[in-house]
Write a protein that holds these residues in place. Structure first.
Motif, PDB file in Angstrom:
ATOM      1  N   ALA A   2      13.295  -2.840 -10.761  1.00 20.09           N
ATOM      2  CA  ALA A   2      11.974  -2.452 -10.258  1.00 20.09           C
ATOM      3  C   ALA A   2      11.054  -3.646 -10.052  1.00 20.09           C
ATOM      4  N   ALA A   3      11.506  -4.848 -10.394  1.00 20.22           N
ATOM      5  CA  ALA A   3      10.628  -6.018 -10.364  1.00 20.22           C
ATOM      6  C   ALA A   3      10.042  -6.275  -8.982  1.00 20.22           C
ATOM      7  N   ARG A   4      10.867  -6.150  -7.947  1.00 20.37           N
ATOM      8  CA  ARG A   4      10.383  -6.430  -6.597  1.00 20.37           C
ATOM      9  C   ARG A   4       9.408  -5.360  -6.112  1.00 20.37           C
ATOM     10  N   HIS A   5       9.620  -4.123  -6.490  1.00 22.76           N
ATOM     11  CA  HIS A   5       8.721  -3.054  -6.073  1.00 22.76           C
ATOM     12  C   HIS A   5       7.312  -3.273  -6.633  1.00 22.76           C
ATOM     13  N   PHE A   6       7.247  -3.731  -7.879  1.00 23.04           N
ATOM     14  CA  PHE A   6       5.952  -3.949  -8.513  1.00 23.04           C
ATOM     15  C   PHE A   6       5.450  -5.383  -8.327  1.00 23.04           C
ATOM     16  N   VAL A  14       9.712 -19.517  -6.251  1.00 22.61           N
ATOM     17  CA  VAL A  14       9.902 -18.907  -4.938  1.00 22.61           C
ATOM     18  C   VAL A  14       9.090 -17.623  -4.881  1.00 22.61           C
ATOM     19  N   GLU A  15       8.647 -17.285  -3.687  1.00 27.00           N
ATOM     20  CA  GLU A  15       7.913 -16.052  -3.472  1.00 27.00           C
ATOM     21  C   GLU A  15       8.095 -15.652  -2.014  1.00 27.00           C
ATOM     22  N   TYR A  16       8.669 -14.487  -1.776  1.00 27.20           N
ATOM     23  CA  TYR A  16       8.913 -14.068  -0.405  1.00 27.20           C
ATOM     24  C   TYR A  16       9.013 -12.546  -0.322  1.00 27.20           C
ATOM     25  N   SER A  17       8.724 -12.050   0.864  1.00 22.76           N
ATOM     26  CA  SER A  17       8.754 -10.615   1.110  1.00 22.76           C
ATOM     27  C   SER A  17      10.196 -10.122   1.234  1.00 22.76           C
ATOM     28  N   VAL A  18      10.472  -8.966   0.672  1.00 21.95           N
ATOM     29  CA  VAL A  18      11.773  -8.302   0.774  1.00 21.95           C
ATOM     30  C   VAL A  18      11.519  -6.831   1.106  1.00 21.95           C
ATOM     31  N   PRO A  19      12.549  -6.105   1.548  1.00 23.13           N
ATOM     32  CA  PRO A  19      12.328  -4.694   1.889  1.00 23.13           C
ATOM     33  C   PRO A  19      11.715  -3.880   0.749  1.00 23.13           C
ATOM     34  N   GLU A  20      12.063  -4.223  -0.497  1.00 21.42           N
ATOM     35  CA  GLU A  20      11.540  -3.457  -1.632  1.00 21.42           C
ATOM     36  C   GLU A  20      10.078  -3.769  -1.935  1.00 21.42           C
ATOM     37  N   GLY A  21       9.627  -4.973  -1.553  1.00 16.46           N
ATOM     38  CA  GLY A  21       8.267  -5.377  -1.892  1.00 16.46           C
ATOM     39  C   GLY A  21       8.117  -6.885  -1.849  1.00 16.46           C
ATOM     40  N   LEU A  22       7.924  -7.494  -3.026  1.00 19.97           N
ATOM     41  CA  LEU A  22       7.701  -8.935  -3.106  1.00 19.97           C
ATOM     42  C   LEU A  22       8.577  -9.530  -4.199  1.00 19.97           C
ATOM     43  N   TYR A  77      -6.585  -1.926  -5.395  1.00 16.05           N
ATOM     44  CA  TYR A  77      -5.798  -2.341  -6.560  1.00 16.05           C
ATOM     45  C   TYR A  77      -5.318  -1.114  -7.326  1.00 16.05           C
ATOM     46  N   VAL A  78      -4.332  -1.366  -8.196  1.00 21.65           N
ATOM     47  CA  VAL A  78      -3.803  -0.335  -9.080  1.00 21.65           C
ATOM     48  C   VAL A  78      -3.902  -0.848 -10.508  1.00 21.65           C
ATOM     49  N   PRO A  88       0.809  -1.227   0.000  1.00 18.06           N
ATOM     50  CA  PRO A  88       0.000   0.000   0.000  1.00 18.06           C
ATOM     51  C   PRO A  88       0.840   1.274   0.000  1.00 18.06           C
ATOM     52  N   SER A  89       1.941   1.265   0.736  1.00 22.18           N
ATOM     53  CA  SER A  89       2.782   2.469   0.799  1.00 22.18           C
ATOM     54  C   SER A  89       3.394   2.783  -0.565  1.00 22.18           C
ATOM     55  N   PHE A  90       3.771   1.747  -1.316  1.00 22.85           N
ATOM     56  CA  PHE A  90       4.329   1.972  -2.647  1.00 22.85           C
ATOM     57  C   PHE A  90       3.228   2.383  -3.618  1.00 22.85           C
ATOM     58  N   ALA A  91       2.058   1.752  -3.501  1.00 22.41           N
ATOM     59  CA  ALA A  91       0.938   2.120  -4.363  1.00 22.41           C
ATOM     60  C   ALA A  91       0.593   3.602  -4.209  1.00 22.41           C
ATOM     61  N   ASP A  92       0.674   4.109  -2.986  1.00 25.55           N
ATOM     62  CA  ASP A  92       0.375   5.525  -2.757  1.00 25.55           C
ATOM     63  C   ASP A  92       1.347   6.430  -3.510  1.00 25.55           C
ATOM     64  N   GLN A  93       2.609   5.991  -3.621  1.00 22.87           N
ATOM     65  CA  GLN A  93       3.591   6.803  -4.344  1.00 22.87           C
ATOM     66  C   GLN A  93       3.232   6.931  -5.823  1.00 22.87           C
ATOM     67  N   LEU A  94       2.526   5.934  -6.345  1.00 22.43           N
ATOM     68  CA  LEU A  94       2.207   5.937  -7.768  1.00 22.43           C
ATOM     69  C   LEU A  94       1.135   6.967  -8.120  1.00 22.43           C
ATOM     70  N   ARG A  95       0.506   7.580  -7.114  1.00 18.92           N
ATOM     71  CA  ARG A  95      -0.456   8.645  -7.378  1.00 18.92           C
ATOM     72  C   ARG A  95       0.217   9.862  -8.023  1.00 18.92           C
ATOM     73  N   ARG A  96       1.539   9.914  -7.959  1.00 16.66           N
ATOM     74  CA  ARG A  96       2.275  11.008  -8.602  1.00 16.66           C
ATOM     75  C   ARG A  96       2.126  10.983 -10.113  1.00 16.66           C
ATOM     76  N   TRP A  97       1.715   9.858 -10.662  1.00 20.92           N
ATOM     77  CA  TRP A  97       1.600   9.708 -12.117  1.00 20.92           C
ATOM     78  C   TRP A  97       0.160   9.341 -12.500  1.00 20.92           C
ATOM     79  N   PRO A  98      -0.794  10.273 -12.328  1.00 19.07           N
ATOM     80  CA  PRO A  98      -2.195   9.959 -12.617  1.00 19.07           C
ATOM     81  C   PRO A  98      -2.449   9.636 -14.087  1.00 19.07           C
ATOM     82  N   HIS A  99      -1.538  10.068 -14.980  1.00 18.82           N
ATOM     83  CA  HIS A  99      -1.687   9.747 -16.396  1.00 18.82           C
ATOM     84  C   HIS A  99      -1.219   8.329 -16.711  1.00 18.82           C
TER      85      HIS A  99
END
Length: 259
Positions: free
Chosen positions: A87-91, A172-180, A31-32, A12-23
Motif C-alpha cells: 500500500a506504500a505507493r497508494h498512500f 527517488v520519487e516518481y509517479s506510478v499507476p498506483e500513486g507515488l 488534504y487527508v 485526489p481519486s484515491f483520497a475520495d475512496q477513503l471517504r468510505r472510512w469516516p471513522h
C-alpha cells in the motif's frame, strides 16, 4: 497528515475512496488526516490494516506482501504507524531500502554483477537490478536488511560483508499507476573476488551476470534497469570514478540522478 506531520501524498481519486472510512480519515479538498482511535501507533496500524485489507479485497491494492513498513515523519524517528508494503505507493509514504553494488575486476577492468528480476515479480518484472537490494521492513535495521538480502538474492555469506559499510544514500520519487513511489536507499559497495559467482537463493532473480561498466551504463540509459537500482548503480560508478567528467555520457547520468 498524521498528527501534525505530512507523511504521504495522495491522488485526489484515491483520497475520495477513503471517504468510505469516516471513522479513520478526515477527507478535505486539499488534504487527508488520519483520525484513527486510539491515537497511538498500534491504533493507527490496526485502522490502516482494516482499510488496506478492504482495498486489497476490492482489487485496488495488488501484490500483497504480508510485510509491514514503518511510517514516521523522519527516518529513525518514533513510528507513527505500520503499513502493508503493497500500500506504500497508494498512500505515497516514504519507504527505505538497503542496496549493494557487486563489483569485481576482470583483466584489470571494472565489472559489475547485475541481476535480472524474475518475470513473476509484481513490480518491474524482467528488469535489471544491482546485485542486492531490498526494502527495510518495520523493526529491522539497514545492516540487518543488507545481510538478509545479500544471502537471499546473491548467496553472499556474512563473512564476505565484514568490511562493507554504508556509503551514503540516494533518493527517488516518481509517479506510478498506483500513486507515488518515494524511497530512500542506503547504498553499499562490495568488491568480490574474480572467481566468485553469486547465486540467487529465493527465486526472485532469473539470472545474475557479470557486465563491463560500459555495458551497464548503456543498459541504464536504455531504460533496462529499474529506476531504483539504476540510480544506485549510477551513484556507485560515479563515486568510484568509473565514469570520468570527460565522458560524453557523464552529464546524462548526473541528470538521471538529479532530474
Amino acid at each position: 497528515y498524521v498528527r501534525e506531520h505530512v507523511v504521504g501524498w495522495l491522488r485526489p481519486s484515491f483520497a475520495d475512496q477513503l471517504r468510505r472510512w469516516p471513522h479513520v480519515f478526515e477527507v478535505n479538498p486539499a488534504y487527508v488526516t488520519l483520525r484513527a482511535k486510539p491515537e497511538t501507533p498500534q491504533g493507527r496500524t490496526e485502522a490502516m490494516a482494516e482499510v488496506t485489507r478492504d482495498l486489497a479485497r476490492d482489487g485496488v491494492i495488488r501484490g500483497w506482501r504480508d510485510e509491514m513498513i514503518a511510517v514516521s515523519h523522519h527516518y529513525a524517528a518514533p513510528e507513527l504507524l505500520r503499513l502493508e508494503r503493497a500500500a506504500a505507493r497508494h498512500f505515497g509514504v516514504m519507504s527505505y531500502a538497503a542496496h549493494m553494488n557487486g563489483l569485481t575486476r576482470r583483466e584489470g577492468l571494472v565489472h559489475a554483477w547485475i541481476s535480472r528480476r524474475s518475470p513473476d515479480k509484481h513490480v518491474d518484472p524482467g528488469k535489471l537490478d544491482n546485485l542486492v537490494g531490498g526494502r527495510i521492513a518495520a523493526g529491522m535495521s539497514v545492516d540487518e536488511t543488507l545481510r538478509k538480502e545479500a544471502w537471499e538474492e546473491a548467496g553472499i555469506a556474512p563473512a564476505l560483508l565484514a568490511d562493507v559499510s554504508c556509503l551514503g544514500a540516494v533518493r527517488v520519487e516518481y509517479s506510478v499507476p498506483e500513486g507515488l513511489h518515494r524511497e530512500i536507499m542506503f547504498v553499499h559497495d562490495i568488491w568480490l573476488p574474480g572467481d566468485y559467482r553469486p547465486v540467487n537463493q529465493d527465486g526472485e532473480v532469473s539470472e545474475i551476470r557479470c557486465m563491463p561498466v560500459e555495458e551497464v551504463l548503456q543498459a541504464i540509459l536504455a531504460g533496462d534497469f529499474t529506476l531504483d537500482a539504476g540510480t544506485v548503480m549510477i551513484d556507485g560508478l560515479l563515486r568510484l570514478g568509473a565514469v570520468l567528467p570527460e565522458d560524453r555520457q557523464y552529464l546524462d547520468l548526473l541528470r538521471l540522478m538529479k532530474p
